[in-house]
Design a protein around this motif. Structure first.
Motif, PDB file in Angstrom:
ATOM      1  N   VAL A 155      11.829   2.702  -6.187  1.00 37.72           N
ATOM      2  CA  VAL A 155      10.506   2.478  -5.613  1.00 37.72           C
ATOM      3  C   VAL A 155       9.488   2.482  -6.748  1.00 37.72           C
ATOM      4  O   VAL A 155       9.404   3.452  -7.501  1.00 37.72           O
ATOM      5  N   ALA A 156       8.729   1.407  -6.877  1.00 35.81           N
ATOM      6  CA  ALA A 156       7.684   1.325  -7.899  1.00 35.81           C
ATOM      7  C   ALA A 156       6.346   1.091  -7.210  1.00 35.81           C
ATOM      8  O   ALA A 156       6.145   0.061  -6.555  1.00 35.81           O
TER       9      ALA A 156
ATOM     10  N   LEU B 179       9.054  -6.568  -1.585  1.00 34.72           N
ATOM     11  CA  LEU B 179       7.703  -6.285  -2.029  1.00 34.72           C
ATOM     12  C   LEU B 179       7.032  -5.294  -1.086  1.00 34.72           C
ATOM     13  O   LEU B 179       7.173  -5.401   0.137  1.00 34.72           O
ATOM     14  N   ILE B 180       6.306  -4.347  -1.665  1.00 32.42           N
ATOM     15  CA  ILE B 180       5.463  -3.445  -0.877  1.00 32.42           C
ATOM     16  C   ILE B 180       4.045  -3.991  -0.962  1.00 32.42           C
ATOM     17  O   ILE B 180       3.510  -4.172  -2.062  1.00 32.42           O
TER      18      ILE B 180
ATOM     19  N   LEU C 141      18.766  -1.761  -4.194  1.00 34.43           N
ATOM     20  CA  LEU C 141      17.557  -2.418  -3.711  1.00 34.43           C
ATOM     21  C   LEU C 141      16.362  -1.929  -4.520  1.00 34.43           C
ATOM     22  O   LEU C 141      16.300  -0.749  -4.895  1.00 34.43           O
ATOM     23  N   LEU C 142      15.417  -2.830  -4.770  1.00 29.77           N
ATOM     24  CA  LEU C 142      14.153  -2.486  -5.408  1.00 29.77           C
ATOM     25  C   LEU C 142      13.037  -2.659  -4.396  1.00 29.77           C
ATOM     26  O   LEU C 142      12.994  -3.659  -3.678  1.00 29.77           O
ATOM     27  N   CYS C 143      12.134  -1.691  -4.341  1.00 33.13           N
ATOM     28  CA  CYS C 143      10.949  -1.776  -3.488  1.00 33.13           C
ATOM     29  C   CYS C 143       9.748  -1.735  -4.426  1.00 33.13           C
ATOM     30  O   CYS C 143       9.428  -0.685  -4.993  1.00 33.13           O
ATOM     31  N   LEU C 144       9.072  -2.861  -4.605  1.00 29.22           N
ATOM     32  CA  LEU C 144       8.086  -3.030  -5.662  1.00 29.22           C
ATOM     33  C   LEU C 144       6.710  -3.337  -5.087  1.00 29.22           C
ATOM     34  O   LEU C 144       6.552  -4.289  -4.305  1.00 29.22           O
ATOM     35  N   ASP C 145       5.713  -2.556  -5.501  1.00 27.02           N
ATOM     36  CA  ASP C 145       4.351  -2.766  -5.049  1.00 27.02           C
ATOM     37  C   ASP C 145       3.798  -4.062  -5.645  1.00 27.02           C
ATOM     38  O   ASP C 145       3.982  -4.344  -6.830  1.00 27.02           O
ATOM     39  N   VAL C 146       3.122  -4.838  -4.804  1.00 29.92           N
ATOM     40  CA  VAL C 146       2.539  -6.090  -5.276  1.00 29.92           C
ATOM     41  C   VAL C 146       1.442  -5.827  -6.296  1.00 29.92           C
ATOM     42  O   VAL C 146       1.344  -6.499  -7.324  1.00 29.92           O
ATOM     43  N   ARG C 147       0.606  -4.818  -6.017  1.00 34.41           N
ATOM     44  CA  ARG C 147      -0.561  -4.568  -6.868  1.00 34.41           C
ATOM     45  C   ARG C 147      -0.435  -3.195  -7.528  1.00 34.41           C
ATOM     46  O   ARG C 147      -0.794  -2.178  -6.937  1.00 34.41           O
TER      47      ARG C 147
END
Length: 234
Positions: free
Chosen positions: A5-6, A81-82, A49-55
């Protein structure tokens, strides 16, 4: 199951961790910006799985996925994308980036359902569900478990050969042995309904043919995914 999670928002990261634990993911790595996430992705860890913040501080989620898809040894790692936005540019960018979908803030019960659906689809690509495989192959559960165990051993052997190729002293015989074993493993992957593993083997062969590094990383991901799935068989 290992998930990254980023997100630069601590509350959002904590909320995502809680959601992912509800989805059965006990091993969660976190990053507070894109640079930290990239360092984790390029080390020896493998992820489901990667959960990546858009901003978030650069590189943002979309740029991270663009980097991943351009890296032959990492391009198969699934990502979502988060986002707290539904703007058209984000949607179009995500479509181009070959993502598994969106996680919309704030997270809640619908998020759990969405992630579980994605994980189920991804797992089916690693190894066809036993019930479907036994019907297609016309074998019983015990025979299928033996097939899977043999396949797992083959992939582990192939990963070992890939590691040998990464050493400075590797010669033409090591390359020939890897290619021959890879052909066998690709056939086994298709037989057992494992397209994601077959793709990783193809990626490793492509890197080897081009004289580029990374074959061992692609095969490490295949071993990691397959080991997790085969614990459910037999």
């Amino acid at each position: 199951m290992r998930i990254l999670v980023a997100d630069d928002d601590l509350v959002s990261r904590l909320a995502m961790e809680d959601v992912l634990r509800q989805c059965g993911a006990p091993d969660i790595a976190t990053a507070e910006d894109g640079a930290s996430a990239w360092r984790l992705l390029t080390c020896e860890q493998c992820f489901d799985l990667l959960c990546l913040d858009v901003r978030m501080p650069p590189p943002d989620g979309l740029e991270l996925v663009t980097r991943l898809r351009a890296a032959p040894a990492l391009k198969r790692v699934p990502a979502m994308l988060i986002t707290s936005t539904g703007d058209r540019n984000t949607v179009l960018g995500a479509t181009r980036a070959d993502l598994q979908g969106f996680i919309v803030k704030p997270v809640g019960p619908d998020t759990v359902i969405r992630i579980l659906r994605v994980l189920a689809q991804l797992d089916a690509g690693i190894l066809e569900p036993a019930e479907a495989a036994t019907a297609r192959l016309r074998v019983d559960a015990g025979r299928h478990a033996r097939y899977v165990a043999a396949f797992r051993q083959q992939i582990q052997t192939l990963a070992g050969l890939a590691q040998e190729l990464a050493t400075p002293t590797a010669g033409s015989q090591a390359k020939t042995a890897f290619v021959q074993k890879a052909d066998t493993c690709r056939t086994a992957a298709l037989t057992l309904g494992s397209p994601r593993v077959e793709q990783l083997i193809s990626d490793a062969l492509g890197l080897l043919a081009e004289g580029r590094p990374g074959a061992e990383r692609a095969m490490a991901q295949a071993v990691y995914w397959l080991n997790r799935m085969t614990r459910r068989v037999g």
